[in-house]
Structure formats: structure tokens, C-alpha cells
Design an enzyme around this catalytic site. Structure first.
Site, PDB file in Angstrom:
ATOM      1  N   ARG A 109      43.862  47.696 -58.484  1.00 21.74           N
ATOM      2  CA  ARG A 109      43.183  48.115 -59.694  1.00 21.74           C
ATOM      3  C   ARG A 109      41.705  48.242 -59.382  1.00 21.74           C
ATOM      4  O   ARG A 109      41.074  47.269 -58.979  1.00 21.74           O
ATOM      5  CB  ARG A 109      43.419  46.999 -60.726  1.00 21.74           C
ATOM      6  CG  ARG A 109      43.333  47.421 -62.117  1.00 21.74           C
ATOM      7  CD  ARG A 109      43.859  46.326 -63.001  1.00 21.74           C
ATOM      8  NE  ARG A 109      43.029  45.139 -63.043  1.00 21.74           N
ATOM      9  CZ  ARG A 109      42.832  44.423 -64.142  1.00 21.74           C
ATOM     10  NH1 ARG A 109      43.398  44.788 -65.265  1.00 21.74           N
ATOM     11  NH2 ARG A 109      42.102  43.352 -64.107  1.00 21.74           N
ATOM     12  N   THR A 113      36.848  50.898 -63.027  1.00 24.24           N
ATOM     13  CA  THR A 113      37.550  51.774 -63.983  1.00 24.24           C
ATOM     14  C   THR A 113      38.843  51.141 -64.499  1.00 24.24           C
ATOM     15  O   THR A 113      39.394  51.599 -65.497  1.00 24.24           O
ATOM     16  CB  THR A 113      37.937  53.102 -63.300  1.00 24.24           C
ATOM     17  OG1 THR A 113      38.880  52.805 -62.245  1.00 24.24           O
ATOM     18  CG2 THR A 113      36.728  53.800 -62.703  1.00 24.24           C
ATOM     19  N   ASP A 205      43.264  35.351 -61.433  1.00 23.86           N
ATOM     20  CA  ASP A 205      43.637  36.441 -60.531  1.00 23.86           C
ATOM     21  C   ASP A 205      44.826  35.992 -59.684  1.00 23.86           C
ATOM     22  O   ASP A 205      44.692  35.128 -58.807  1.00 23.86           O
ATOM     23  CB  ASP A 205      42.442  36.814 -59.639  1.00 23.86           C
ATOM     24  CG  ASP A 205      42.738  38.072 -58.826  1.00 23.86           C
ATOM     25  OD1 ASP A 205      43.766  38.106 -58.124  1.00 23.86           O
ATOM     26  OD2 ASP A 205      41.946  39.017 -58.896  1.00 23.86           O
ATOM     27  N   ASP A 208      44.538  36.441 -55.786  1.00 25.20           N
ATOM     28  CA  ASP A 208      43.612  35.479 -55.177  1.00 25.20           C
ATOM     29  C   ASP A 208      44.208  34.074 -55.153  1.00 25.20           C
ATOM     30  O   ASP A 208      44.044  33.336 -54.175  1.00 25.20           O
ATOM     31  CB  ASP A 208      42.285  35.472 -55.948  1.00 25.20           C
ATOM     32  CG  ASP A 208      41.453  36.708 -55.636  1.00 25.20           C
ATOM     33  OD1 ASP A 208      41.758  37.406 -54.645  1.00 25.20           O
ATOM     34  OD2 ASP A 208      40.497  36.978 -56.386  1.00 25.20           O
TER      35      ASP A 208
HETATM   36  C1  PRP Z   1      46.591  42.792 -60.220  1.00 22.44           C
HETATM   37  C2  PRP Z   1      48.022  42.445 -60.557  1.00 22.44           C
HETATM   38  C3  PRP Z   1      48.578  43.785 -60.978  1.00 22.44           C
HETATM   39  C4  PRP Z   1      47.408  44.430 -61.650  1.00 22.44           C
HETATM   40  C5  PRP Z   1      47.591  44.317 -63.127  1.00 22.44           C
HETATM   41  O1  PRP Z   1      46.524  43.331 -58.957  1.00 22.44           O
HETATM   42  O2  PRP Z   1      48.716  41.847 -59.515  1.00 22.44           O
HETATM   43  O3  PRP Z   1      49.035  44.572 -59.890  1.00 22.44           O
HETATM   44  O4  PRP Z   1      46.241  43.716 -61.244  1.00 22.44           O
HETATM   45  O5  PRP Z   1      46.608  44.980 -63.796  1.00 22.44           O
HETATM   46  P1  PRP Z   1      46.883  46.283 -64.672  1.00 22.44           P
HETATM   47  O6  PRP Z   1      48.080  46.005 -65.514  1.00 22.44           O
HETATM   48  O7  PRP Z   1      45.620  46.396 -65.496  1.00 22.44           O
HETATM   49  O8  PRP Z   1      47.060  47.441 -63.761  1.00 22.44           O
HETATM   50  P2  PRP Z   1      45.161  43.731 -58.237  1.00 22.44           P
HETATM   51  O9  PRP Z   1      44.775  45.117 -58.570  1.00 22.44           O
HETATM   52  O10 PRP Z   1      44.134  42.679 -58.528  1.00 22.44           O
HETATM   53  O11 PRP Z   1      45.546  43.746 -56.721  1.00 22.44           O
HETATM   54  P3  PRP Z   1      46.086  42.570 -55.786  1.00 22.44           P
HETATM   55  O12 PRP Z   1      47.530  42.322 -56.167  1.00 22.44           O
HETATM   56  O13 PRP Z   1      45.943  43.170 -54.434  1.00 22.44           O
HETATM   57  O14 PRP Z   1      45.233  41.344 -55.985  1.00 22.44           O
HETATM   58  N1  URA Z   2      45.367  40.863 -62.594  1.00 22.98           N
HETATM   59  C1  URA Z   2      45.369  39.523 -62.436  1.00 22.98           C
HETATM   60  O1  URA Z   2      45.639  39.029 -61.323  1.00 22.98           O
HETATM   61  N2  URA Z   2      45.089  38.740 -63.473  1.00 22.98           N
HETATM   62  C2  URA Z   2      44.800  39.235 -64.702  1.00 22.98           C
HETATM   63  O2  URA Z   2      44.567  38.459 -65.640  1.00 22.98           O
HETATM   64  C3  URA Z   2      44.801  40.634 -64.856  1.00 22.98           C
HETATM   65  C4  URA Z   2      45.087  41.427 -63.793  1.00 22.98           C
END
Ligand code: PRP
Ligand code: URA
Length: 214
Positions: A109, A113, A205, A208
């Protein structure tokens, strides 16, 4: 049970799931336990998410006689984690469905944006005859889930379900609008998204916390 305000959503609120989700939310939960909990909850959820997989009748030879038995019919189910955080749920599901295939969708994400950016896509062939279960711990704006399901449908996926640990109402609505045919399963439906796109109360997160990157 299907949610009254969100017809495509099923919140799996078994006491064991609610107990484990509370530990997952706790900021003091160490990374090792966080990983274990994500897997354990995914396993418990998989039991319900796979409830309507089709069966075929087979014959089984017991030590005493031949009897009627059952096996899951059709092509192997495919678990599709959205990278990265979805990886934290895969082992819990595959433990329950050892024959499952695993596809991968790489999406992140954009932090400004909040739009999903695709960087990887790989699934098994003959997608049309398979049941796909997309997994990601967080359904926030829904952008990542909507895009992952769109990629699978473009690749010819027959049936798709979506499974997450924590959902925001905004994400559930975005999925219902873009993919009304896709059932969404969550361990918890939270209150709202904040201005940074984080689910509140949420668990922070997920990527993380799983991978120790912050
Ligand atoms: C997080 C989560 C989802 C997304 C959700 O991933 O694991 O994939 O955000 O958000 P959305 O519903 O608004 O799209 P992130 O983009 O942080 O990537 P990561 O899994 O690599 O940490
Ligand atoms: N992605 C995450 O990991 N946590 C949130 O709360 C939203 C998006």
C-alpha cells in the site's frame, strides 16, 4: 455468522478466536507469540472457511470391511497470501489442508495515496476449476484485497473467498462493492479507519509485527 449490516461478511467469533485476537492486539505481545497467534487463528478460521468444500464419495477398506467414505472433490484448493503480511497465515491453513496449493500476490500500500501497488503474481495453472482463498491479516481501505481478487479473476479463478484477521467496515464495503460474489471472513470487525488508513482499535502494522521491521 453472516453480519446483518454487511451481507458478504462472516465474523468468526468462536471464543478461542476472540481470546487469541485479544492477545494479537496487545502491544506487549512479543513477535514470536504474534506469529504463532496469527497461524493459530488462521487454522481455526480455515475450519469454517472450508465448510462447504465439495465432497466425493469413496470406498474405504477398514481392517474389517469395506465402507463408504468421503474425500474433498475437485482440484486442490489454493491459498493466496497477499505479501508480505498474508504469509503469516499460510502455515496455519496448510496445516489443516495439507494438499492445498499456495499462490502469491505481491502488493503493498503506497503510504501517501493508500493505493495498492502490484509487484508479484504467481498462481497454479487451471485456475478456473479451483477454489481460491486470499489471505491477509488486515482489510483496511480494501484496496489491496480488491486488487488481489481482481488479479485472480483476470487469471480465470472460479471461486474466490477472502480471509482476514481484522477488518474495517470501509474495507468490507469496498470488497462488497467491487466483488459482491466474494465471501469475506474475519476474526474481528473493528470500529473504523483512522486518517493514516490504520484500523482502530486494530493491532498496528501486521507486517512489521510479524517480521520485526519496525
Ligand atoms: C497491509 C496489509 C494489507 C494492506 C491493507 O500491507 O497487510 O495488505 O496493508 O490495507 P488496505 O486494505 O488499505 O489495502 P502493507 O501494504 O503494509 O504491506 P506489507 O504486508 O508488506 O507490510
Ligand atoms: N495495514 C496494517 O498492517 N494495519 C492496519 O491497521 C492497516 C493496514
Amino acid at each position: 455468522m453472516t453480519h446483518t449490516e454487511h451481507p458478504t461478511l462472516t465474523v468468526l467469533d468462536h471464543p478461542l478466536i476472540r481470546h487469541k485476537v485479544s492477545h494479537l492486539r496487545d502491544r506487549r505481545t512479543p513477535k514470536k507469540r504474534f506469529r504463532e497467534l496469527a497461524e493459530e487463528i488462521a487454522s481455526l478460521m480455515a475450519y469454517e472457511v472450508t465448510r462447504d468444500l465439495p465432497l466425493a464419495q469413496v470406498e474405504v477398506d477398514t481392517p474389517l470391511e469395506t465402507t463408504r467414505g468421503w474425500q474433498i472433490r475437485g482440484k486442490k484448493m489454493v491459498v493466496v497470501p497477499i505479501l508480505r503480511a498474508g504469509l503469516g497465515m499460510v502455515d496455519g491453513i496448510v496445516r489443516l489442508v495439507p494438499g492445498a496449493r499456495v499462490g502469491h500476490v505481491g502488493l503493498y500500500r503506497d503510504e501517501d495515496t493508500l493505493e495498492p501497488v502490484t509487484y508479484y503474481f504467481k498462481i497454479p495453472g487451471e485456475a478456473g476449476g479451483r477454489d481460491f482463498v486470499v489471505v491477509d491479516p488486515m482489510l483496511a481501505t480494501g484496496g489491496s484485497a480488491v486488487e488481489a481478487v481482481r488479479l485472480l479473476k483476470d487469471a480465470g479463478a472460479g471461486s474466490v473467498r477472502f480471509m482476514c484477521l481484522v477488518a474495517a467496515p470501509e474495507g468490507v464495503e469496498a470488497m462488497a462493492e467491487a466483488h459482491p460474489d466474494v465471501s469475506v471472513y474475519a476474526a474481528a470487525l473493528d470500529r473504523e479507519l483512522d486518517e493514516r488508513g490504520y484500523i482502530r482499535p486494530g493491532l498496528g502494522d501486521a507486517g512489521d509485527r510479524l517480521f520485526g521491521t519496525r
